[in-house]
Scaffold this motif. Structure first.
Motif, PDB file in Angstrom:
ATOM      1  N   SER A  46      23.475  50.432  26.028  1.00 55.56           N
ATOM      2  CA  SER A  46      22.024  50.418  26.229  1.00 55.56           C
ATOM      3  C   SER A  46      21.358  49.929  24.944  1.00 55.56           C
ATOM      4  N   PHE A  47      20.130  49.447  25.093  1.00 51.07           N
ATOM      5  CA  PHE A  47      19.435  48.774  24.003  1.00 51.07           C
ATOM      6  C   PHE A  47      18.128  49.478  23.657  1.00 51.07           C
ATOM      7  N   TYR A  48      17.659  49.256  22.424  1.00 48.32           N
ATOM      8  CA  TYR A  48      16.387  49.810  21.976  1.00 48.32           C
ATOM      9  C   TYR A  48      15.233  49.253  22.813  1.00 48.32           C
ATOM     10  N   ASP A  49      14.294  50.101  23.157  1.00 46.65           N
ATOM     11  CA  ASP A  49      13.037  49.715  23.804  1.00 46.65           C
ATOM     12  C   ASP A  49      13.215  48.897  25.084  1.00 46.65           C
ATOM     13  N   SER A  50      14.327  49.088  25.775  1.00 47.76           N
ATOM     14  CA  SER A  50      14.569  48.325  26.989  1.00 47.76           C
ATOM     15  C   SER A  50      15.397  49.151  27.968  1.00 47.76           C
ATOM     16  N   PRO A  51      15.072  49.062  29.244  1.00 44.08           N
ATOM     17  CA  PRO A  51      15.884  49.762  30.247  1.00 44.08           C
ATOM     18  C   PRO A  51      17.155  48.988  30.609  1.00 44.08           C
ATOM     19  N   LYS A  52      17.317  47.800  30.072  1.00 39.09           N
ATOM     20  CA  LYS A  52      18.480  46.969  30.408  1.00 39.09           C
ATOM     21  C   LYS A  52      19.755  47.568  29.836  1.00 39.09           C
ATOM     22  N   GLU A  53      20.837  47.432  30.603  1.00 36.45           N
ATOM     23  CA  GLU A  53      22.145  47.904  30.189  1.00 36.45           C
ATOM     24  C   GLU A  53      23.186  46.868  30.586  1.00 36.45           C
ATOM     25  N   VAL A  54      24.295  46.888  29.878  1.00 34.61           N
ATOM     26  CA  VAL A  54      25.376  45.953  30.163  1.00 34.61           C
ATOM     27  C   VAL A  54      26.705  46.677  29.902  1.00 34.61           C
ATOM     28  N   TYR A  55      27.741  46.237  30.588  1.00 37.32           N
ATOM     29  CA  TYR A  55      29.052  46.852  30.428  1.00 37.32           C
ATOM     30  C   TYR A  55      29.922  46.076  29.440  1.00 37.32           C
ATOM     31  N   ALA A  56      30.673  46.823  28.648  1.00 33.63           N
ATOM     32  CA  ALA A  56      31.693  46.236  27.782  1.00 33.63           C
ATOM     33  C   ALA A  56      33.041  46.541  28.421  1.00 33.63           C
ATOM     34  N   SER A  57      33.907  45.564  28.421  1.00 27.45           N
ATOM     35  CA  SER A  57      35.219  45.793  29.015  1.00 27.45           C
ATOM     36  C   SER A  57      36.121  46.538  28.038  1.00 27.45           C
ATOM     37  N   ARG A  58      37.152  47.159  28.566  1.00 27.39           N
ATOM     38  CA  ARG A  58      38.079  47.925  27.721  1.00 27.39           C
ATOM     39  C   ARG A  58      38.745  47.037  26.679  1.00 27.39           C
ATOM     40  N   ARG A  59      38.965  45.798  27.027  1.00 29.02           N
ATOM     41  CA  ARG A  59      39.627  44.852  26.125  1.00 29.02           C
ATOM     42  C   ARG A  59      38.836  44.649  24.833  1.00 29.02           C
ATOM     43  N   TYR A  60      37.510  44.684  24.915  1.00 27.47           N
ATOM     44  CA  TYR A  60      36.660  44.409  23.757  1.00 27.47           C
ATOM     45  C   TYR A  60      36.106  45.678  23.103  1.00 27.47           C
ATOM     46  N   TYR A  61      36.359  46.842  23.689  1.00 30.04           N
ATOM     47  CA  TYR A  61      35.717  48.072  23.224  1.00 30.04           C
ATOM     48  C   TYR A  61      36.074  48.421  21.771  1.00 30.04           C
ATOM     49  N   LYS A  62      37.348  48.307  21.421  1.00 30.00           N
ATOM     50  CA  LYS A  62      37.760  48.677  20.063  1.00 30.00           C
ATOM     51  C   LYS A  62      37.063  47.798  19.025  1.00 30.00           C
ATOM     52  N   GLN A  63      37.003  46.508  19.264  1.00 31.06           N
ATOM     53  CA  GLN A  63      36.334  45.586  18.339  1.00 31.06           C
ATOM     54  C   GLN A  63      34.837  45.899  18.252  1.00 31.06           C
ATOM     55  N   LEU A  64      34.235  46.258  19.377  1.00 34.17           N
ATOM     56  CA  LEU A  64      32.816  46.639  19.404  1.00 34.17           C
ATOM     57  C   LEU A  64      32.574  47.843  18.506  1.00 34.17           C
ATOM     58  N   GLN A  65      33.387  48.862  18.648  1.00 34.45           N
ATOM     59  CA  GLN A  65      33.212  50.062  17.825  1.00 34.45           C
ATOM     60  C   GLN A  65      33.419  49.767  16.340  1.00 34.45           C
ATOM     61  N   GLU A  66      34.432  48.956  16.027  1.00 31.14           N
ATOM     62  CA  GLU A  66      34.686  48.610  14.632  1.00 31.14           C
ATOM     63  C   GLU A  66      33.501  47.873  14.011  1.00 31.14           C
ATOM     64  N   ARG A  67      32.969  46.909  14.726  1.00 31.14           N
ATOM     65  CA  ARG A  67      31.829  46.132  14.207  1.00 31.14           C
ATOM     66  C   ARG A  67      30.586  47.006  14.037  1.00 31.14           C
ATOM     67  N   LEU A  68      30.335  47.904  14.989  1.00 23.93           N
ATOM     68  CA  LEU A  68      29.181  48.802  14.866  1.00 23.93           C
ATOM     69  C   LEU A  68      29.351  49.733  13.671  1.00 23.93           C
ATOM     70  N   ASN A  69      30.571  50.226  13.444  1.00 26.32           N
ATOM     71  CA  ASN A  69      30.815  51.077  12.288  1.00 26.32           C
ATOM     72  C   ASN A  69      30.643  50.312  10.976  1.00 26.32           C
ATOM     73  N   GLU A  70      31.109  49.064  10.932  1.00 28.09           N
ATOM     74  CA  GLU A  70      30.916  48.237   9.739  1.00 28.09           C
ATOM     75  C   GLU A  70      29.440  48.057   9.433  1.00 28.09           C
ATOM     76  N   MET A  71      28.665  47.785  10.450  1.00 32.04           N
ATOM     77  CA  MET A  71      27.225  47.571  10.252  1.00 32.04           C
ATOM     78  C   MET A  71      26.553  48.850   9.773  1.00 32.04           C
ATOM     79  N   ARG A  72      26.961  49.975  10.322  1.00 36.35           N
ATOM     80  CA  ARG A  72      26.357  51.250   9.940  1.00 36.35           C
ATOM     81  C   ARG A  72      26.714  51.594   8.504  1.00 36.35           C
ATOM     82  N   LEU A  73      27.945  51.340   8.094  1.00 34.82           N
ATOM     83  CA  LEU A  73      28.379  51.667   6.740  1.00 34.82           C
ATOM     84  C   LEU A  73      27.814  50.739   5.684  1.00 34.82           C
ATOM     85  N   SER A  74      27.510  49.497   6.077  1.00 37.83           N
ATOM     86  CA  SER A  74      26.990  48.542   5.096  1.00 37.83           C
ATOM     87  C   SER A  74      25.507  48.736   4.810  1.00 37.83           C
ATOM     88  N   LYS A  75      24.848  49.588   5.545  1.00 31.76           N
ATOM     89  CA  LYS A  75      23.409  49.827   5.299  1.00 31.76           C
ATOM     90  C   LYS A  75      23.188  50.869   4.249  1.00 31.76           C
TER      91      LYS A  75
END
Length: 152
Positions: free
Chosen positions: A123-152
């Motif tokens: 889900s996204f900020y300020d929007s009711p829109k949602e989208v699905y991530a497949s299991r194949r890409y989930y691990k990479q998604l979590q890693e990238r989000l953690n990198e972004m959070r830690l670099s701030k």
């Protein structure tokens, strides 16, 4: 520090290689500076009601293909494009990530991940829109989000 530029007309995008000794403290600073600085004010074109709009990548929530049509989603609009998903992916900044075979999301716009056994709902900020991530890409998604959070 030495700077060298090599021109190669076969490259589609600039490539930057940093060579340094392993104990050089400036390498990480240079890398962070380059990642944070946009090289261009690139925009994507999208169509709606036979009008062409120019969209800043930061305003895009996600891009998906549906029924062989590429759709660019912003907070409150949907634009179409004649380009292919892989072509647009090459033009996008590094804060975009493919999360399914037909979906690319803006990592800076993600508000929440709802993980279940079978899928992951984004889900996204300020929007009711949602989208699905497949299991194949989930691990990479979590890693990238953690990198972004830690670099701030």
């Amino acid at each position: 520090m030495r700077v060298r530029v090599e021109i190669d007309d076969n490259l589609k995008q600039p490539e930057l290689i940093i060579r340094a000794s392993s104990d050089d403290p400036n390498v990480e600073k240079i890398k962070e500076l380059l990642a944070a600085t946009p090289l261009t004010d690139e925009v994507l074109s999208g169509f709606k009601n036979s009008r062409e709009y120019f969209l800043k990548p930061s305003s895009i929530l996600f891009i998906e293909t549906e029924n062989r049509q590429l759709q660019i989603h912003t907070i409150d609009e949907i634009y179409t494009s004649n380009e292919r998903l892989y072509e647009i992916a090459e033009e996008l900044p590094d804060y975009f990530l493919q999360v399914a075979k037909s979906t690319i999301v803006n990592l800076k716009q993600i508000n929440a991940l709802n993980k279940s056994i079978s899928n992951c709902l984004i889900s996204f900020y300020d929007s009711p829109k949602e989208v699905y991530a497949s299991r194949r890409y989930y691990k990479q998604l979590q890693e990238r989000l953690n990198e972004m959070r830690l670099s701030k």
